[in-house]
Design a protein around this motif. Structure first.
Motif, PDB file in Angstrom:
ATOM      1  N   ASN A   1       1.781   5.957  -0.591  1.00  0.00           N
ATOM      2  CA  ASN A   1       1.262   4.879   0.247  1.00  0.00           C
ATOM      3  C   ASN A   1       2.175   4.599   1.437  1.00  0.00           C
ATOM      4  N   ALA A   2       3.467   4.785   1.259  1.00  0.00           N
ATOM      5  CA  ALA A   2       4.394   4.496   2.349  1.00  0.00           C
ATOM      6  C   ALA A   2       4.175   5.435   3.533  1.00  0.00           C
ATOM      7  N   PHE A 127     -12.493  -6.574  -7.304  1.00  0.00           N
ATOM      8  CA  PHE A 127     -11.377  -6.830  -6.393  1.00  0.00           C
ATOM      9  C   PHE A 127     -10.839  -5.556  -5.751  1.00  0.00           C
ATOM     10  N   GLY A 128     -10.547  -4.560  -6.568  1.00  0.00           N
ATOM     11  CA  GLY A 128      -9.952  -3.336  -6.041  1.00  0.00           C
ATOM     12  C   GLY A 128     -10.892  -2.494  -5.207  1.00  0.00           C
ATOM     13  N   SER A 129     -12.169  -2.551  -5.531  1.00  0.00           N
ATOM     14  CA  SER A 129     -13.121  -1.712  -4.805  1.00  0.00           C
ATOM     15  C   SER A 129     -13.928  -2.501  -3.788  1.00  0.00           C
ATOM     16  N   LEU A 130     -14.747  -3.427  -4.255  1.00  0.00           N
ATOM     17  CA  LEU A 130     -15.652  -4.110  -3.329  1.00  0.00           C
ATOM     18  C   LEU A 130     -14.914  -4.980  -2.312  1.00  0.00           C
ATOM     19  N   ILE A 131     -14.157  -5.946  -2.791  1.00  0.00           N
ATOM     20  CA  ILE A 131     -13.479  -6.867  -1.870  1.00  0.00           C
ATOM     21  C   ILE A 131     -12.383  -6.135  -1.084  1.00  0.00           C
ATOM     22  N   GLY A 132     -11.642  -5.255  -1.757  1.00  0.00           N
ATOM     23  CA  GLY A 132     -10.581  -4.508  -1.081  1.00  0.00           C
ATOM     24  C   GLY A 132     -11.111  -3.628   0.043  1.00  0.00           C
ATOM     25  N   ASN A 133     -12.174  -2.875  -0.222  1.00  0.00           N
ATOM     26  CA  ASN A 133     -12.752  -2.012   0.812  1.00  0.00           C
ATOM     27  C   ASN A 133     -13.408  -2.808   1.927  1.00  0.00           C
ATOM     28  N   LEU A 134     -14.057  -3.901   1.573  1.00  0.00           N
ATOM     29  CA  LEU A 134     -14.668  -4.738   2.606  1.00  0.00           C
ATOM     30  C   LEU A 134     -13.582  -5.296   3.534  1.00  0.00           C
ATOM     31  N   ALA A 135     -12.497  -5.796   2.956  1.00  0.00           N
ATOM     32  CA  ALA A 135     -11.392  -6.328   3.767  1.00  0.00           C
ATOM     33  C   ALA A 135     -10.767  -5.219   4.612  1.00  0.00           C
ATOM     34  N   TRP A 136     -10.604  -4.033   4.042  1.00  0.00           N
ATOM     35  CA  TRP A 136     -10.018  -2.905   4.781  1.00  0.00           C
ATOM     36  C   TRP A 136     -10.904  -2.521   5.971  1.00  0.00           C
ATOM     37  N   ASN A 137     -12.212  -2.440   5.733  1.00  0.00           N
ATOM     38  CA  ASN A 137     -13.140  -2.082   6.803  1.00  0.00           C
ATOM     39  C   ASN A 137     -13.136  -3.131   7.910  1.00  0.00           C
ATOM     40  N   LEU A 138     -13.184  -4.399   7.539  1.00  0.00           N
ATOM     41  CA  LEU A 138     -13.180  -5.476   8.538  1.00  0.00           C
ATOM     42  C   LEU A 138     -11.866  -5.483   9.319  1.00  0.00           C
ATOM     43  N   GLY A 144      -8.125  -2.114  14.663  1.00  0.00           N
ATOM     44  CA  GLY A 144      -7.986  -0.685  14.928  1.00  0.00           C
ATOM     45  C   GLY A 144      -7.138  -0.066  13.836  1.00  0.00           C
ATOM     46  N   PRO A 145      -7.313   1.237  13.598  1.00  0.00           N
ATOM     47  CA  PRO A 145      -6.627   1.875  12.471  1.00  0.00           C
ATOM     48  C   PRO A 145      -5.106   1.877  12.591  1.00  0.00           C
ATOM     49  N   ASN A 146      -4.567   2.016  13.790  1.00  0.00           N
ATOM     50  CA  ASN A 146      -3.110   2.061  13.931  1.00  0.00           C
ATOM     51  C   ASN A 146      -2.448   0.772  13.471  1.00  0.00           C
ATOM     52  N   ARG A 147      -3.002  -0.354  13.872  1.00  0.00           N
ATOM     53  CA  ARG A 147      -2.406  -1.640  13.502  1.00  0.00           C
ATOM     54  C   ARG A 147      -2.762  -2.030  12.072  1.00  0.00           C
ATOM     55  N   ALA A 148      -3.972  -1.720  11.642  1.00  0.00           N
ATOM     56  CA  ALA A 148      -4.399  -2.121  10.298  1.00  0.00           C
ATOM     57  C   ALA A 148      -3.680  -1.326   9.209  1.00  0.00           C
ATOM     58  N   SER A 149      -3.334  -0.079   9.487  1.00  0.00           N
ATOM     59  CA  SER A 149      -2.764   0.783   8.445  1.00  0.00           C
ATOM     60  C   SER A 149      -1.437   0.275   7.904  1.00  0.00           C
ATOM     61  N   ILE A 150      -0.694  -0.499   8.672  1.00  0.00           N
ATOM     62  CA  ILE A 150       0.598  -0.985   8.187  1.00  0.00           C
ATOM     63  C   ILE A 150       0.423  -1.916   6.995  1.00  0.00           C
ATOM     64  N   PHE A 151      -0.759  -2.525   6.871  1.00  0.00           N
ATOM     65  CA  PHE A 151      -0.996  -3.450   5.766  1.00  0.00           C
ATOM     66  C   PHE A 151      -1.121  -2.738   4.419  1.00  0.00           C
ATOM     67  N   ILE A 152      -1.229  -1.409   4.435  1.00  0.00           N
ATOM     68  CA  ILE A 152      -1.207  -0.635   3.194  1.00  0.00           C
ATOM     69  C   ILE A 152       0.098  -0.917   2.442  1.00  0.00           C
ATOM     70  N   ASN A 153       1.154  -1.200   3.193  1.00  0.00           N
ATOM     71  CA  ASN A 153       2.448  -1.471   2.557  1.00  0.00           C
ATOM     72  C   ASN A 153       2.444  -2.756   1.738  1.00  0.00           C
ATOM     73  N   LEU A 154       1.388  -3.549   1.842  1.00  0.00           N
ATOM     74  CA  LEU A 154       1.293  -4.769   1.033  1.00  0.00           C
ATOM     75  C   LEU A 154       0.731  -4.494  -0.366  1.00  0.00           C
ATOM     76  N   ILE A 155       0.230  -3.289  -0.620  1.00  0.00           N
ATOM     77  CA  ILE A 155      -0.341  -2.973  -1.926  1.00  0.00           C
ATOM     78  C   ILE A 155       0.668  -3.221  -3.049  1.00  0.00           C
ATOM     79  N   PRO A 156       1.903  -2.706  -2.965  1.00  0.00           N
ATOM     80  CA  PRO A 156       2.837  -2.986  -4.062  1.00  0.00           C
ATOM     81  C   PRO A 156       3.207  -4.470  -4.164  1.00  0.00           C
TER      82      PRO A 156
END
Length: 170
Positions: A1-2, A127-138, A144-156
């Protein structure tokens, strides 16, 4: 993920020729250094014995797939509603995963149907699929993908925050 935010920014640059600013380049370099430090456990000697296994390759393919998915969200038609996109993803995901589930159930061991597993499936599905994917898409559409992708680091971080009260982890 990092590695995922770095992969997303690099793919966005390669595919769309999206210009990188100095801070993004610095972020990519720091992200790569962070991944190297994690893999090496802070020791250069670890690299001499480093070997990739099948699971490592699958994980890297997953990171690459999420990066491709993130940059491809820009091609969605403007009038398409986020829940419609999510419905398509769920149907497509179920179709892809059904053969894997059947093989595992028939060749290995089926998942036992208990209140615990049923609760786990519902919670992860909601939570992991429906709400998580909806939030990721929004988030991808808004930032934009460049700025949004950094939030992947919040998973842990969220994993820890949920594991303590829900699983009694220390």
């Amino acid at each position: 993920n990092a590695l995922q935010p770095t992969m997303t920014v690099l793919l966005s640059w390669l595919v769309f020729r999206q210009r990188l600013i100095g801070l993004q380049v610095l972020g990519i370099l720091l992200g790569l250094v962070g991944v190297v430090v994690m893999i090496s456990q802070g020791s250069w000697q670890v690299f001499s014995t480093l070997a990739f296994n099948k699971a490592d390759v699958v994980a890297l393919l997953g990171v690459f797939g999420l990066a491709v998915y993130a940059i491809c969200l820009r091609w969605l038609p403007n009038g398409l509603k986020p829940l419609d996109v999510l419905f398509g993803i769920v149907v497509y995901g179920c179709v892809l995963l059904l053969p894997v589930y059947l093989v595992e159930t028939l060749a290995c061991k089926p998942v036992p149907f208990t209140p615990t597993t049923a609760t786990g499936v519902v919670v992860m599905g909601l939570f992991g699929s429906l709400i998580g994917n909806l939030a990721w898409n929004l988030g991808n559409q808004a930032l934009g993908p460049n700025r949004a992708s950094i939030f992947i680091n919040l998973i842990p971080v969220f994993g820890i925050l949920m594991a303590v009260p829900l699983l009694g982890e220390q």
